[in-house]
Design an enzyme around this catalytic site. Structure first.
Site, PDB file in Angstrom:
ATOM      1  N   GLY A  51       0.859  -1.174   0.000  1.00  0.00           N
ATOM      2  CA  GLY A  51       0.000   0.000   0.000  1.00  0.00           C
ATOM      3  C   GLY A  51       0.894   1.221   0.000  1.00  0.00           C
ATOM      4  O   GLY A  51       1.952   1.237  -0.638  1.00  0.00           O
ATOM      5  N   CYS A  83       6.347  -5.137   0.687  1.00  0.00           N
ATOM      6  CA  CYS A  83       6.437  -3.807   0.088  1.00  0.00           C
ATOM      7  C   CYS A  83       6.313  -2.723   1.167  1.00  0.00           C
ATOM      8  O   CYS A  83       7.251  -2.502   1.916  1.00  0.00           O
ATOM      9  CB  CYS A  83       5.401  -3.647  -1.021  1.00  0.00           C
ATOM     10  SG  CYS A  83       5.752  -2.273  -2.140  1.00  0.00           S
ATOM     11  N   ARG A 142       6.217  -0.069  -7.224  1.00  0.00           N
ATOM     12  CA  ARG A 142       6.723   1.061  -6.417  1.00  0.00           C
ATOM     13  C   ARG A 142       7.535   0.517  -5.234  1.00  0.00           C
ATOM     14  O   ARG A 142       7.363   0.940  -4.092  1.00  0.00           O
ATOM     15  CB  ARG A 142       5.570   1.937  -5.922  1.00  0.00           C
ATOM     16  CG  ARG A 142       4.833   2.676  -6.996  1.00  0.00           C
ATOM     17  CD  ARG A 142       3.685   3.490  -6.430  1.00  0.00           C
ATOM     18  NE  ARG A 142       4.150   4.508  -5.509  1.00  0.00           N
ATOM     19  CZ  ARG A 142       3.389   5.105  -4.607  1.00  0.00           C
ATOM     20  NH1 ARG A 142       2.122   4.751  -4.472  1.00  0.00           N
ATOM     21  NH2 ARG A 142       3.876   6.044  -3.826  1.00  0.00           N
ATOM     22  N   HIS A 189       5.472  -8.546  -3.934  1.00  0.00           N
ATOM     23  CA  HIS A 189       4.111  -8.932  -3.552  1.00  0.00           C
ATOM     24  C   HIS A 189       3.845 -10.401  -3.883  1.00  0.00           C
ATOM     25  O   HIS A 189       3.240 -10.704  -4.921  1.00  0.00           O
ATOM     26  CB  HIS A 189       3.098  -8.069  -4.308  1.00  0.00           C
ATOM     27  CG  HIS A 189       3.101  -6.625  -3.942  1.00  0.00           C
ATOM     28  ND1 HIS A 189       2.239  -6.081  -3.017  1.00  0.00           N
ATOM     29  CD2 HIS A 189       3.876  -5.599  -4.384  1.00  0.00           C
ATOM     30  CE1 HIS A 189       2.467  -4.786  -2.910  1.00  0.00           C
ATOM     31  NE2 HIS A 189       3.460  -4.466  -3.729  1.00  0.00           N
ATOM     32  N   GLU A 191       1.645 -12.287  -2.755  1.00  0.00           N
ATOM     33  CA  GLU A 191       0.209 -12.577  -2.720  1.00  0.00           C
ATOM     34  C   GLU A 191      -0.449 -12.432  -4.090  1.00  0.00           C
ATOM     35  O   GLU A 191      -1.591 -12.864  -4.273  1.00  0.00           O
ATOM     36  CB  GLU A 191      -0.491 -11.666  -1.693  1.00  0.00           C
ATOM     37  CG  GLU A 191      -0.696 -10.218  -2.114  1.00  0.00           C
ATOM     38  CD  GLU A 191       0.530  -9.339  -1.964  1.00  0.00           C
ATOM     39  OE1 GLU A 191       0.411  -8.124  -2.222  1.00  0.00           O
ATOM     40  OE2 GLU A 191       1.604  -9.859  -1.585  1.00  0.00           O
TER      41      GLU A 191
END
Length: 210
Positions: A51, A83, A142, A189, A191
């Protein structure tokens, strides 16, 4: 704390909450969302999803979770950050906001958005220590990287020495996955890929602690 299958929370303030819940359940854990101190107190471990790290930091304060979460991590609760979660678990962040809160748990210095902006997202197969099988396919959005780490931190994965990724030469060989005791973090990530091996590693870490 729970017996049998570990109960692992996913911090549900921002990010890929449903994807982490599904990956944890596929990895042999019971999984639940965490938004309140009472919910945090019931779990055996916690996932902090991606996020925007400054936003999650602010929401932790707003929801009254900041100090309870710091205390649980300091007390040895297993935590996994992907992240933005990696950024929050670091002891120090470069290019962060002055009012950003850190949770601690990892004796590392992390650089925010190190690989570039949203348009610079990329994927790479990584050799990942402690995970059996073929390389882990990693999705970077990012993404941060670990600028430096103490000897107490185990480096689990790096991008290749000559990566064809945003950041060019500065990105070569950068650390993107670490572990320090019961705390795990990745700059990518897992997931999002359907490969649950990183989540299975975390479930094993939690199980060892309960």
């Amino acid at each position: 704390m729970s017996g049998g299958e570990p109960l692992i929370g996913v911090l549900a303030l921002q990010g890929d909450v449903r994807e982490h819940l599904a990956a944890l359940r596929s990895s042999g854990a019971r999984a639940t969302t965490v938004r309140r101190d009472t919910e945090l107190s019931e779990v055996d471990g916690l996932v902090i999803p991606g996020g925007e790290s400054t936003t999650i930091s602010r929401l932790l304060d707003t929801f009254g979770l900041l100090e309870p979460l710091r205390e649980r991590i300091a007390g040895g609760m297993p935590a996994y950050g992907s992240c933005a979660g990696m950024i929050l678990l670091a002891s120090k962040v470069l290019d962060g906001r002055e009012d950003q809160h850190q949770l601690g748990g990892l004796d590392v210095i992390v650089r925010r958005n190190a690989f570039g902006r949203q348009v610079d997202s990329f994927e790479e197969d990584l050799e990942f220590a402690g995970v059996d099988g073929p390389p882990v396919h990693a999705v970077f959005i990012r993404a941060p990287w670990v600028e430096s780490s103490s000897p107490e931190v185990e480096v689990l994965a790096r991008v290749s020495d000559t990566p064809d990724v945003p950041g060019g030469e500065a990105a070569a060989g950068r650390i993107v996955a670490v572990r320090q005791g019961p705390v795990l973090a990745t700059a990518f990530h897992p997931e999002l890929t359907g490969d649950t091996r990183v989540h299975r590693l975390f479930v094993e870490m939690v199980t060892e602690e309960i």
